[in-house]
Design a protein around this motif. Structure first.
Motif, PDB file in Angstrom:
ATOM      1  N   GLY A 215       0.822  -1.204   0.000  1.00 32.16           N
ATOM      2  CA  GLY A 215       0.000   0.000   0.000  1.00 32.16           C
ATOM      3  C   GLY A 215       0.856   1.254   0.000  1.00 32.16           C
ATOM      4  N   LEU A 216       0.202   2.365  -0.261  1.00 29.09           N
ATOM      5  CA  LEU A 216       0.861   3.672  -0.248  1.00 29.09           C
ATOM      6  C   LEU A 216       0.605   4.342   1.093  1.00 29.09           C
ATOM      7  CD1 LEU A 216      -0.343   5.001  -3.741  1.00 29.09           C
ATOM      8  CD2 LEU A 216       1.735   3.677  -3.226  1.00 29.09           C
ATOM      9  N   VAL A 217       1.572   5.128   1.557  1.00 29.76           N
ATOM     10  CA  VAL A 217       1.373   5.878   2.805  1.00 29.76           C
ATOM     11  C   VAL A 217       0.137   6.777   2.688  1.00 29.76           C
ATOM     12  CG1 VAL A 217       2.369   7.667   4.281  1.00 29.76           C
ATOM     13  CG2 VAL A 217       3.782   5.756   3.525  1.00 29.76           C
ATOM     14  N   GLU A 218      -0.090   7.271   1.501  1.00 32.85           N
ATOM     15  CA  GLU A 218      -1.260   8.134   1.253  1.00 32.85           C
ATOM     16  C   GLU A 218      -2.554   7.468   1.736  1.00 32.85           C
ATOM     17  OE1 GLU A 218      -1.715   8.837  -2.934  1.00 32.85           O
ATOM     18  OE2 GLU A 218      -3.554  10.013  -2.656  1.00 32.85           O
ATOM     19  N   ASN A 219      -2.608   6.146   1.600  1.00 33.58           N
ATOM     20  CA  ASN A 219      -3.844   5.421   1.958  1.00 33.58           C
ATOM     21  C   ASN A 219      -3.712   4.607   3.245  1.00 33.58           C
ATOM     22  OD1 ASN A 219      -4.956   6.306  -0.486  1.00 33.58           O
ATOM     23  ND2 ASN A 219      -3.962   4.632  -1.572  1.00 33.58           N
ATOM     24  N   LEU A 220      -2.601   4.747   3.954  1.00 36.54           N
ATOM     25  CA  LEU A 220      -2.352   3.909   5.141  1.00 36.54           C
ATOM     26  C   LEU A 220      -3.258   4.356   6.289  1.00 36.54           C
ATOM     27  CD1 LEU A 220      -0.463   1.764   6.505  1.00 36.54           C
ATOM     28  CD2 LEU A 220       1.078   3.674   7.045  1.00 36.54           C
ATOM     29  N   ASP A 221      -4.139   3.466   6.742  1.00 36.89           N
ATOM     30  CA  ASP A 221      -4.959   3.904   7.877  1.00 36.89           C
ATOM     31  C   ASP A 221      -4.257   3.556   9.186  1.00 36.89           C
ATOM     32  OD1 ASP A 221      -6.017   1.385   8.946  1.00 36.89           O
ATOM     33  OD2 ASP A 221      -7.132   1.277   7.078  1.00 36.89           O
TER      34      ASP A 221
ATOM     35  N   ILE B 129       5.224  -0.383  -0.483  1.00 38.00           N
ATOM     36  CA  ILE B 129       5.319  -0.989   0.855  1.00 38.00           C
ATOM     37  C   ILE B 129       5.554   0.116   1.891  1.00 38.00           C
ATOM     38  CG2 ILE B 129       5.965  -3.342   0.203  1.00 38.00           C
ATOM     39  CD1 ILE B 129       8.875  -2.683   0.575  1.00 38.00           C
ATOM     40  N   GLY B 130       4.701   1.142   1.794  1.00 36.06           N
ATOM     41  CA  GLY B 130       4.890   2.339   2.602  1.00 36.06           C
ATOM     42  C   GLY B 130       4.788   2.101   4.098  1.00 36.06           C
ATOM     43  N   GLY B 131       3.784   1.305   4.527  1.00 34.79           N
ATOM     44  CA  GLY B 131       3.620   1.046   5.963  1.00 34.79           C
ATOM     45  C   GLY B 131       4.758   0.209   6.504  1.00 34.79           C
ATOM     46  N   TYR B 132       5.151  -0.792   5.748  1.00 30.58           N
ATOM     47  CA  TYR B 132       6.238  -1.695   6.153  1.00 30.58           C
ATOM     48  C   TYR B 132       7.547  -0.911   6.289  1.00 30.58           C
ATOM     49  CZ  TYR B 132       9.189  -5.969   5.802  1.00 30.58           C
ATOM     50  OH  TYR B 132      10.089  -6.989   6.013  1.00 30.58           O
ATOM     51  N   SER B 133       7.830  -0.079   5.300  1.00 26.89           N
ATOM     52  CA  SER B 133       9.049   0.728   5.349  1.00 26.89           C
ATOM     53  C   SER B 133       9.042   1.650   6.575  1.00 26.89           C
ATOM     54  CB  SER B 133       9.162   1.544   4.056  1.00 26.89           C
ATOM     55  OG  SER B 133      10.266   2.391   4.130  1.00 26.89           O
ATOM     56  N   THR B 134       7.879   2.206   6.881  1.00 26.01           N
ATOM     57  CA  THR B 134       7.759   3.104   8.036  1.00 26.01           C
ATOM     58  C   THR B 134       8.124   2.380   9.340  1.00 26.01           C
ATOM     59  OG1 THR B 134       6.012   4.334   6.922  1.00 26.01           O
ATOM     60  CG2 THR B 134       6.119   4.564   9.305  1.00 26.01           C
ATOM     61  N   VAL B 135       7.570   1.175   9.534  1.00 25.84           N
ATOM     62  CA  VAL B 135       7.809   0.498  10.818  1.00 25.84           C
ATOM     63  C   VAL B 135       9.184  -0.173  10.861  1.00 25.84           C
ATOM     64  CG1 VAL B 135       5.366   0.205  11.329  1.00 25.84           C
ATOM     65  CG2 VAL B 135       6.556  -1.630  10.125  1.00 25.84           C
ATOM     66  N   LYS B 136       9.684  -0.645   9.712  1.00 25.88           N
ATOM     67  CA  LYS B 136      11.025  -1.254   9.730  1.00 25.88           C
ATOM     68  C   LYS B 136      12.095  -0.171   9.974  1.00 25.88           C
ATOM     69  CE  LYS B 136      10.699  -5.831   9.117  1.00 25.88           C
ATOM     70  NZ  LYS B 136      11.017  -6.792  10.197  1.00 25.88           N
ATOM     71  N   HIS B 137      11.864   1.053   9.481  1.00 28.72           N
ATOM     72  CA  HIS B 137      12.792   2.137   9.827  1.00 28.72           C
ATOM     73  C   HIS B 137      12.789   2.375  11.336  1.00 28.72           C
ATOM     74  CE1 HIS B 137      13.357   3.166   5.590  1.00 28.72           C
ATOM     75  NE2 HIS B 137      14.245   4.084   5.960  1.00 28.72           N
TER      76      HIS B 137
ATOM     77  N   GLY C  58       8.051  -5.265  -5.969  1.00 28.81           N
ATOM     78  CA  GLY C  58       8.528  -5.168  -7.360  1.00 28.81           C
ATOM     79  C   GLY C  58       9.952  -4.649  -7.472  1.00 28.81           C
ATOM     80  N   ALA C  59      10.671  -4.602  -6.336  1.00 29.88           N
ATOM     81  CA  ALA C  59      12.079  -4.149  -6.382  1.00 29.88           C
ATOM     82  C   ALA C  59      12.888  -5.099  -7.261  1.00 29.88           C
ATOM     83  CB  ALA C  59      12.661  -4.134  -4.973  1.00 29.88           C
ATOM     84  N   ARG C  60      13.807  -4.528  -8.043  1.00 35.26           N
ATOM     85  CA  ARG C  60      14.612  -5.387  -8.931  1.00 35.26           C
ATOM     86  C   ARG C  60      15.814  -5.928  -8.176  1.00 35.26           C
ATOM     87  NH1 ARG C  60      14.517  -1.053 -13.489  1.00 35.26           N
ATOM     88  NH2 ARG C  60      12.272  -0.898 -13.701  1.00 35.26           N
ATOM     89  N   VAL C  61      15.524  -6.813  -7.224  1.00 36.89           N
ATOM     90  CA  VAL C  61      16.583  -7.444  -6.424  1.00 36.89           C
ATOM     91  C   VAL C  61      16.299  -8.933  -6.421  1.00 36.89           C
ATOM     92  CG1 VAL C  61      17.735  -7.482  -4.175  1.00 36.89           C
ATOM     93  CG2 VAL C  61      16.591  -5.402  -4.915  1.00 36.89           C
ATOM     94  N   LYS C  62      17.346  -9.722  -6.701  1.00 36.06           N
ATOM     95  CA  LYS C  62      17.159 -11.178  -6.765  1.00 36.06           C
ATOM     96  C   LYS C  62      16.855 -11.734  -5.372  1.00 36.06           C
ATOM     97  CE  LYS C  62      19.605 -15.043  -8.732  1.00 36.06           C
ATOM     98  NZ  LYS C  62      20.863 -15.635  -8.400  1.00 36.06           N
ATOM     99  N   GLY C  63      15.954 -12.739  -5.293  1.00 36.68           N
ATOM    100  CA  GLY C  63      15.618 -13.341  -3.991  1.00 36.68           C
ATOM    101  C   GLY C  63      16.842 -13.971  -3.324  1.00 36.68           C
TER     102      GLY C  63
ATOM    103  N   LYS D 169      15.998   0.429   5.629  1.00 31.37           N
ATOM    104  CA  LYS D 169      17.104   1.317   5.253  1.00 31.37           C
ATOM    105  C   LYS D 169      16.697   2.374   4.235  1.00 31.37           C
ATOM    106  CE  LYS D 169      20.371  -0.753   7.593  1.00 31.37           C
ATOM    107  NZ  LYS D 169      21.160  -0.025   8.601  1.00 31.37           N
ATOM    108  N   VAL D 170      15.774   1.986   3.356  1.00 28.41           N
ATOM    109  CA  VAL D 170      15.336   2.899   2.294  1.00 28.41           C
ATOM    110  C   VAL D 170      13.835   2.735   2.068  1.00 28.41           C
ATOM    111  CG1 VAL D 170      17.518   2.965   1.000  1.00 28.41           C
ATOM    112  CG2 VAL D 170      15.857   1.143   0.546  1.00 28.41           C
ATOM    113  N   GLY D 171      13.236   3.724   1.456  1.00 29.20           N
ATOM    114  CA  GLY D 171      11.837   3.595   1.043  1.00 29.20           C
ATOM    115  C   GLY D 171      11.751   2.736  -0.209  1.00 29.20           C
ATOM    116  N   ALA D 172      10.562   2.311  -0.543  1.00 25.13           N
ATOM    117  CA  ALA D 172      10.366   1.534  -1.768  1.00 25.13           C
ATOM    118  C   ALA D 172       8.926   1.724  -2.218  1.00 25.13           C
ATOM    119  CB  ALA D 172      10.653   0.058  -1.517  1.00 25.13           C
ATOM    120  N   ARG D 173       8.663   1.392  -3.469  1.00 22.81           N
ATOM    121  CA  ARG D 173       7.294   1.530  -3.967  1.00 22.81           C
ATOM    122  C   ARG D 173       6.375   0.509  -3.301  1.00 22.81           C
ATOM    123  NH1 ARG D 173       7.390   4.266  -9.241  1.00 22.81           N
ATOM    124  NH2 ARG D 173       9.483   4.102 -10.105  1.00 22.81           N
TER     125      ARG D 173
END
Ligand SMILES: NC(=O)c1ccc[n+]([C@@H]2O[C@H](COP(=O)([O-])OP(=O)(O)OC[C@H]3O[C@@H](n4cnc5c(N)ncnc54)[C@H](OP(=O)(O)O)[C@@H]3O)[C@@H](O)[C@H]2O)c1
Length: 272
Positions: A98-104, A152-160, A215-220, A146-150
């Motif tokens: 989701g986007l932070v814009e829509n994160l409840d 996964i706004g809520g996840y990035s917020t809490v992992k930071h 959708g990050a271009r990083v190999k699993g 460590k960084v933001g990503a497309r």
């Protein structure tokens, strides 16, 4: 008095995914292990994948690690059973899309509980035991710590927040002889990697948002590689490991030059 001097580790979220691989790796290094999860059947199934272990070598404990009461009871049991604790791996965590814009706020609260409160409560409850053994806490972050990503706004917020708490704990606990580390992996290779978030995509997100890392271009990454990084924190005192390692340079570049960092992030994450 417990005569067994082998080290003891607790792995939260050890009944599945990365946590189970970390538990197996610790077993192979001679640890006695307690894995935690909320589902007893899942714990039993996880233990069954670890081969024949001597009684008491690998225990599964039902515990919801978002509950202070359950966590305190669990660590009290660990203390009574083993009279020691050497390592805590805080592996419980969950992403969403989701986007932070829509994160409840309610969804943010759920992510916060899963990714931050779990590590906070288990770390707090384990400090007396870890101080006695000069032990270690390893928190499992994510590249999203460590960084933001497309997407996964809520996840990035809490992992930071988890990354910040980890460094804070490291500074506070160093004088007490407890080492605190963060391992921040990119998407981890697993058979269900592309399917896990398919249902969380609503009409506001493109289909590739459900892909690993949004959708990050990083190999699993093989989970064993992440488990090896956890061992490096425990055995060699590593403090902050990013996987894959070459991304650390891009992260550092982005911190020094945020405009370039943003450009690189948008380039290496897919928008279509
Ligand atoms: N998978 C990836 O690609 C990836 C990438 C980077 C970082 N990470 C991080 O790595 C960690 C593990 O991720 P994963 O995908 O391997 O996890 P997973 O497969 O979803 O497994 C989660 C584990 O945590 C347990 N759990 C969840 N909530 C719990 C709670 N409240 N109390 C106790 N146990 C709980 C689950 O068991 P029950 O449901 O039975 O409780 C299960 O054992 C997370 O911190 C995640 O953010 C994952």
């Amino acid at each position: 008095m417990n005569a067994d001097k082998r080290p003891v580790a607790v792995v939260t979220g050890g009944s599945a995914g990365l946590g189970l691989v970390i538990a197996r790796t610790l077993l192979s290094h001679g640890y006695r292990i307690v894995i935690m999860g909320r589902d007893e059947g899942r714990l039993e199934a996880a233990i069954a994948t670890c081969g024949n272990q001597e009684p008491g070598r690998l225990l599964g404990q039902v515990c919801d690690v978002t509950s202070r009461a359950e966590v305190e009871e669990l660590f009290s049991t660990v203390g009574q059973t083993f009279q020691r604790l050497d390592v805590l791996v805080n592996c419980v965590g969950a992403s969403d899309r989701g986007l932070v814009e829509n994160l409840d706020v309610e969804q943010l609260g759920t992510l916060w509980d899963q990714n931050v409160v779990t590590a906070l409560l288990c770390s707090q409850a384990s400090i007396p035991l870890l101080e006695a053994s000069s032990g270690a806490i390893v928190n499992i972050g994510s590249l999203a710590a460590k960084v933001g990503a497309r997407y996964i706004g809520g996840y990035s917020t809490v992992k930071h927040a988890l990354a910040g708490m980890t460094q804070q704990m490291r500074l506070e606990l160093k004088p007490r002889g407890i080492h605190v580390a963060l391992v921040s992996p990119g998407p981890i290779a697993r058979s269900d990697a592309g399917d896990r978030y398919r249902d969380s995509i609503d009409g506001t997100l493109p289909p590739q948002a459900s892909a690993p890392g949004g959708g990050a271009r990083v190999k699993g990454l093989p989970p064993e590689r992440v488990a090896a990084a956890v061992m490096k924190c425990i055995r060699r005192g590593a403090v902050d490991i990013v996987l894959p390692g070459h991304l650390r340079i891009l992260i550092a570049l982005g911190h020094a030059f945020p405009r370039i960092g943003d450009w690189l992030l948008l380039k290496f994450t897919s928008s279509k």
